[in-house]
Design a protein around this motif. Structure first.
Motif, PDB file in Angstrom:
ATOM      1  N   GLY A  10       0.823  -1.200   0.000  1.00  0.00           N
ATOM      2  CA  GLY A  10       0.000   0.000   0.000  1.00  0.00           C
ATOM      3  C   GLY A  10       0.851   1.241   0.000  1.00  0.00           C
ATOM      4  N   SER A  11       0.211   2.358   0.310  1.00  0.00           N
ATOM      5  CA  SER A  11       0.884   3.650   0.328  1.00  0.00           C
ATOM      6  C   SER A  11       0.914   4.189   1.747  1.00  0.00           C
ATOM      7  N   VAL A  12       2.084   4.626   2.170  1.00  0.00           N
ATOM      8  CA  VAL A  12       2.239   5.197   3.507  1.00  0.00           C
ATOM      9  C   VAL A  12       3.170   6.396   3.423  1.00  0.00           C
ATOM     10  N   ARG A  13       3.130   7.204   4.462  1.00  0.00           N
ATOM     11  CA  ARG A  13       4.084   8.311   4.572  1.00  0.00           C
ATOM     12  C   ARG A  13       5.365   7.812   5.211  1.00  0.00           C
ATOM     13  N   ALA A  32      11.804 -25.095   2.170  1.00  0.00           N
ATOM     14  CA  ALA A  32      12.317 -24.000   1.347  1.00  0.00           C
ATOM     15  C   ALA A  32      12.919 -22.901   2.199  1.00  0.00           C
ATOM     16  N   ASP A  33      13.873 -22.216   1.607  1.00  0.00           N
ATOM     17  CA  ASP A  33      14.316 -20.943   2.148  1.00  0.00           C
ATOM     18  C   ASP A  33      13.315 -19.900   1.665  1.00  0.00           C
ATOM     19  N   MET A  34      12.771 -19.132   2.579  1.00  0.00           N
ATOM     20  CA  MET A  34      11.786 -18.126   2.221  1.00  0.00           C
ATOM     21  C   MET A  34      12.422 -16.745   2.283  1.00  0.00           C
ATOM     22  N   ALA A  35      12.061 -15.891   1.347  1.00  0.00           N
ATOM     23  CA  ALA A  35      12.690 -14.586   1.291  1.00  0.00           C
ATOM     24  C   ALA A  35      11.749 -13.554   0.705  1.00  0.00           C
ATOM     25  N   TRP A  36      12.071 -12.314   0.976  1.00  0.00           N
ATOM     26  CA  TRP A  36      11.424 -11.174   0.347  1.00  0.00           C
ATOM     27  C   TRP A  36      12.478 -10.436  -0.490  1.00  0.00           C
ATOM     28  N   TYR A  37      12.089 -10.133  -1.713  1.00  0.00           N
ATOM     29  CA  TYR A  37      12.895  -9.312  -2.595  1.00  0.00           C
ATOM     30  C   TYR A  37      12.089  -8.070  -2.945  1.00  0.00           C
ATOM     31  N   ARG A  38      12.762  -7.081  -3.488  1.00  0.00           N
ATOM     32  CA  ARG A  38      12.056  -5.912  -3.981  1.00  0.00           C
ATOM     33  C   ARG A  38      12.718  -5.399  -5.246  1.00  0.00           C
ATOM     34  N   GLN A  39      11.897  -4.733  -6.030  1.00  0.00           N
ATOM     35  CA  GLN A  39      12.400  -4.158  -7.276  1.00  0.00           C
ATOM     36  C   GLN A  39      11.806  -2.772  -7.451  1.00  0.00           C
ATOM     37  N   THR A  90      10.311   2.413  -1.518  1.00  0.00           N
ATOM     38  CA  THR A  90       9.280   2.269  -2.546  1.00  0.00           C
ATOM     39  C   THR A  90       9.714   1.263  -3.601  1.00  0.00           C
ATOM     40  N   ALA A  91       8.894   0.248  -3.823  1.00  0.00           N
ATOM     41  CA  ALA A  91       9.228  -0.825  -4.754  1.00  0.00           C
ATOM     42  C   ALA A  91       8.072  -1.809  -4.825  1.00  0.00           C
ATOM     43  N   VAL A  92       8.181  -2.741  -5.747  1.00  0.00           N
ATOM     44  CA  VAL A  92       7.317  -3.913  -5.737  1.00  0.00           C
ATOM     45  C   VAL A  92       8.052  -4.993  -4.955  1.00  0.00           C
ATOM     46  N   TYR A  93       7.383  -5.537  -3.977  1.00  0.00           N
ATOM     47  CA  TYR A  93       7.974  -6.549  -3.111  1.00  0.00           C
ATOM     48  C   TYR A  93       7.483  -7.930  -3.521  1.00  0.00           C
ATOM     49  N   TYR A  94       8.430  -8.851  -3.645  1.00  0.00           N
ATOM     50  CA  TYR A  94       8.131 -10.198  -4.107  1.00  0.00           C
ATOM     51  C   TYR A  94       8.512 -11.226  -3.042  1.00  0.00           C
ATOM     52  N   CYS A  95       7.640 -12.182  -2.874  1.00  0.00           N
ATOM     53  CA  CYS A  95       7.930 -13.326  -2.020  1.00  0.00           C
ATOM     54  C   CYS A  95       8.645 -14.387  -2.861  1.00  0.00           C
ATOM     55  N   ASN A  96       9.613 -15.018  -2.258  1.00  0.00           N
ATOM     56  CA  ASN A  96      10.411 -16.030  -2.962  1.00  0.00           C
ATOM     57  C   ASN A  96      10.550 -17.271  -2.097  1.00  0.00           C
ATOM     58  N   THR A 111       3.720  -7.295  -4.589  1.00  0.00           N
ATOM     59  CA  THR A 111       2.810  -6.330  -3.975  1.00  0.00           C
ATOM     60  C   THR A 111       3.542  -4.992  -3.891  1.00  0.00           C
ATOM     61  N   ARG A 112       2.858  -3.936  -4.271  1.00  0.00           N
ATOM     62  CA  ARG A 112       3.511  -2.634  -4.383  1.00  0.00           C
ATOM     63  C   ARG A 112       3.486  -1.878  -3.067  1.00  0.00           C
ATOM     64  N   VAL A 113       4.628  -1.322  -2.729  1.00  0.00           N
ATOM     65  CA  VAL A 113       4.766  -0.468  -1.551  1.00  0.00           C
ATOM     66  C   VAL A 113       5.239   0.904  -2.012  1.00  0.00           C
ATOM     67  N   THR A 114       4.490   1.926  -1.638  1.00  0.00           N
ATOM     68  CA  THR A 114       4.849   3.301  -1.996  1.00  0.00           C
ATOM     69  C   THR A 114       4.978   4.118  -0.719  1.00  0.00           C
TER      70      THR A 114
END
Length: 117
Positions: A10-13, A32-39, A90-96, A111-114
């Motif tokens: 979502g969008s936050v300040r 599995a190894d679980m991770a979060w990536y962002r782009q 700010t990025a799109v965050y991906y689960c891996n 999922t987009r974070v702004t």
């Protein structure tokens, strides 16, 4: 069939918080190894945080002391708690999900974070 479904973006300040969730289907969660990536726009995808199958935690330097990765093994969900958010987060965050046995990777849809200043 393995599916990873992210939610919570979502969008936050700046200075705000968000919690991302990634629900994993199938029997992958325990092995599995679980991770979060962002782009970010125009940037390469980067590792944010990871939780290995053996329990080792890794964080990118840019998010240390602000983000926390955790898992709910009973529900096959991995979380990313993000505090003190900055505009540069700010990025799109991906689960891996990474399978050490064959090095195969599964990805969520993102999922987009702004974060606004």
């Amino acid at each position: 069939q393995v599916q990873l479904v992210e939610s919570g973006g979502g969008s936050v300040r700046a200075g705000g918080s968000l919690r991302l969730s990634c629900a994993a289907s199938g029997s992958i969660f325990a092995i599995a190894d679980m991770a979060w990536y962002r782009q970010a726009a125009g940037e390469q995808r980067e590792l944010v945080a990871s939780f290995s199958e053996r329990g080792a935690l890794t964080y990118a330097d840019s998010v240390k002391d602000r983000f926390t990765i955790s898992k709910d093994n009973a529900r096959s969900i991995v979380y990313l708690q993000m505090n003190s958010l900055k505009p540069e987060d700010t990025a799109v965050y991906y689960c891996n999900a990474h399978l050490p046995i064959n090095s195969f990777n599964y990805w969520g849809q993102g999922t987009r974070v702004t974060v606004s200043s």
